[in-house]
Scaffold this active site. Structure first.
Site, PDB file in Angstrom:
ATOM      1  N   CYS A   1     -11.125  50.514  16.051  1.00  0.00           N
ATOM      2  CA  CYS A   1     -11.781  49.567  15.139  1.00  0.00           C
ATOM      3  C   CYS A   1     -11.071  48.234  15.279  1.00  0.00           C
ATOM      4  O   CYS A   1      -9.855  48.154  15.079  1.00  0.00           O
ATOM      5  CB  CYS A   1     -11.687  50.085  13.704  1.00  0.00           C
ATOM      6  SG  CYS A   1     -12.235  48.925  12.440  1.00  0.00           S
ATOM      7  N   ASN A   2     -11.808  47.194  15.646  1.00  0.00           N
ATOM      8  CA  ASN A   2     -11.197  45.882  15.812  1.00  0.00           C
ATOM      9  C   ASN A   2     -10.634  45.335  14.512  1.00  0.00           C
ATOM     10  O   ASN A   2      -9.539  44.753  14.486  1.00  0.00           O
ATOM     11  CB  ASN A   2     -12.215  44.902  16.386  1.00  0.00           C
ATOM     12  CG  ASN A   2     -12.503  45.149  17.847  1.00  0.00           C
ATOM     13  OD1 ASN A   2     -13.257  46.066  18.189  1.00  0.00           O
ATOM     14  ND2 ASN A   2     -11.915  44.361  18.721  1.00  0.00           N
TER      15      ASN A   2
ATOM     16  N   CYS B   1     -16.293  44.464  18.172  1.00  0.00           N
ATOM     17  CA  CYS B   1     -16.494  45.528  17.182  1.00  0.00           C
ATOM     18  C   CYS B   1     -16.958  46.755  17.951  1.00  0.00           C
ATOM     19  O   CYS B   1     -17.912  46.677  18.736  1.00  0.00           O
ATOM     20  CB  CYS B   1     -17.529  45.111  16.142  1.00  0.00           C
ATOM     21  SG  CYS B   1     -17.990  46.436  14.981  1.00  0.00           S
ATOM     22  N   THR B   2     -16.295  47.878  17.738  1.00  0.00           N
ATOM     23  CA  THR B   2     -16.631  49.076  18.513  1.00  0.00           C
ATOM     24  C   THR B   2     -18.037  49.586  18.226  1.00  0.00           C
ATOM     25  O   THR B   2     -18.633  50.266  19.066  1.00  0.00           O
ATOM     26  CB  THR B   2     -15.606  50.193  18.256  1.00  0.00           C
ATOM     27  OG1 THR B   2     -15.507  50.448  16.846  1.00  0.00           O
ATOM     28  CG2 THR B   2     -14.238  49.804  18.801  1.00  0.00           C
ATOM     29  N   HIS B   3     -18.583  49.261  17.080  1.00  0.00           N
ATOM     30  CA  HIS B   3     -19.963  49.665  16.781  1.00  0.00           C
ATOM     31  C   HIS B   3     -20.953  49.102  17.801  1.00  0.00           C
ATOM     32  O   HIS B   3     -21.985  49.713  18.083  1.00  0.00           O
ATOM     33  CB  HIS B   3     -20.367  49.184  15.384  1.00  0.00           C
ATOM     34  CG  HIS B   3     -19.990  50.106  14.276  1.00  0.00           C
ATOM     35  ND1 HIS B   3     -18.703  50.240  13.830  1.00  0.00           N
ATOM     36  CD2 HIS B   3     -20.733  50.945  13.519  1.00  0.00           C
ATOM     37  CE1 HIS B   3     -18.677  51.116  12.845  1.00  0.00           C
ATOM     38  NE2 HIS B   3     -19.904  51.562  12.639  1.00  0.00           N
TER      39      HIS B   3
END
Length: 287
Positions: A82-83, A197-199
């Site tokens: 998570c950034n 953002c990993t999303h």
């Protein structure tokens, strides 16, 4: 960036942490590089999205939650997938748990600077990541000669949660969320955009379709997975971990849980498990 990581044999176990489903992209990459590694997943869905939370409150929550998780699950390494959590709490986590390796996920500014041919790079991230001094330091250290267009997308992480569940999000809504990246005065020369953002891993196909074809999108998931393998390679395998089932933990029942559950097996998990309430908010971290 798609290269073969260090070979790992024998049982290792890591914990991957995110606010929602974003970190599952990194879990998928870890499994691709090192199928023998056991991965537990912890999503702090009780306060998703992280990008909209107060920094001080969020930092304390992350430290408390992960201290408890480390004590309970006994991972050999923790991936902060998570950034927002990485830029906010990574240093504090390393201080709290000094004997445990933490692998963070930070905006890929250096990678973008190496990829660009025009000198104009972009970052798509949450508002929390964009506003932090950490980003300015990365720009100064690794891309001082580049013009950086950093855009905060307020809804893209939530759209990713929907897409992960098999829902469609109209292109016009996605475009509206990233329009600031594409309408900047220097956007015509923008040729390398990092995902902050990993999303956003789960939005890549749509982002590529909407954006100009000359724009390269840089997803750090594979690089984080390879770094995790490198860290584990320096550790001894833990035979006892091989028999413990991997689990996907959530701090609150996620929205549209049935649809999410359908897609978890592709990432190595068979069910949603609720994380038990912390018995103490101030547990000591033992590795």
């Amino acid at each position: 960036m798609q290269t073969t990581g260090p070979a790992l044999t024998g049982p290792y176990r890591v914990l991957a942490f995110d606010s929602g489903i974003g970190g599952l992209g990194i879990v998928r990459a870890i499994r691709a590089h090192a199928p023998s590694v056991k991965v537990d997943y912890l999503a702090d869905t009780a306060v998703f999205p992280y990008g909209e939370q107060d920094d001080a409150v969020l930092t304390q929550r992350i430290i408390s939650l992960l201290s408890h998780a480390v004590e309970r699950l006994r991972p050999q390494a923790v991936v902060i997938a998570c950034n927002t959590a990485s830029t906010l709490a990574l240093d504090a986590l390393r201080t709290t748990c000094p004997s445990l390796p933490f692998i963070g996920c930070v905006p890929p500014i250096r990678w973008a600077a190496r990829q660009t041919e025009t000198g104009v790079i972009g970052l798509l991230a949450t508002r929390a990541t964009i506003r932090r001094p950490y980003l300015s330091r990365l720009h100064t250290l690794y891309a001082p000669e580049c013009t950086l267009i950093a855009h905060a997308a307020p809804h893209l992480a939530s759209y990713a949660e929907q897409v992960f569940r098999g829902r469609s999000v109209p292109d016009d809504l996605v475009y509206k969320d990233i329009e600031g990246l594409l309408s900047h005065p220097d956007s015509a020369r923008l040729d390398a955009v990092g995902l902050g953002c990993t999303h956003y891993t789960f939005m890549l196909d749509q982002l590529r379709r909407i954006a100009p074809p000359s724009m390269v999108w840089l997803d750090p998931a594979d690089a984080v997975a390879r770094q995790t393998c490198t860290v584990l390679q320096a550790l001894l395998p833990m035979p006892g971990f091989g028999t413990q089932p991997e689990q996907a933990w959530f701090t609150a029942m996620p929205t549209d849980a049935d649809a999410l559950r359908v897609h978890l097996p592709a990432f190595g998990f068979n069910q949603i498990t609720l994380w038990p309430e912390q018995e103490s908010q101030q547990r000591a971290c033992t590795a």
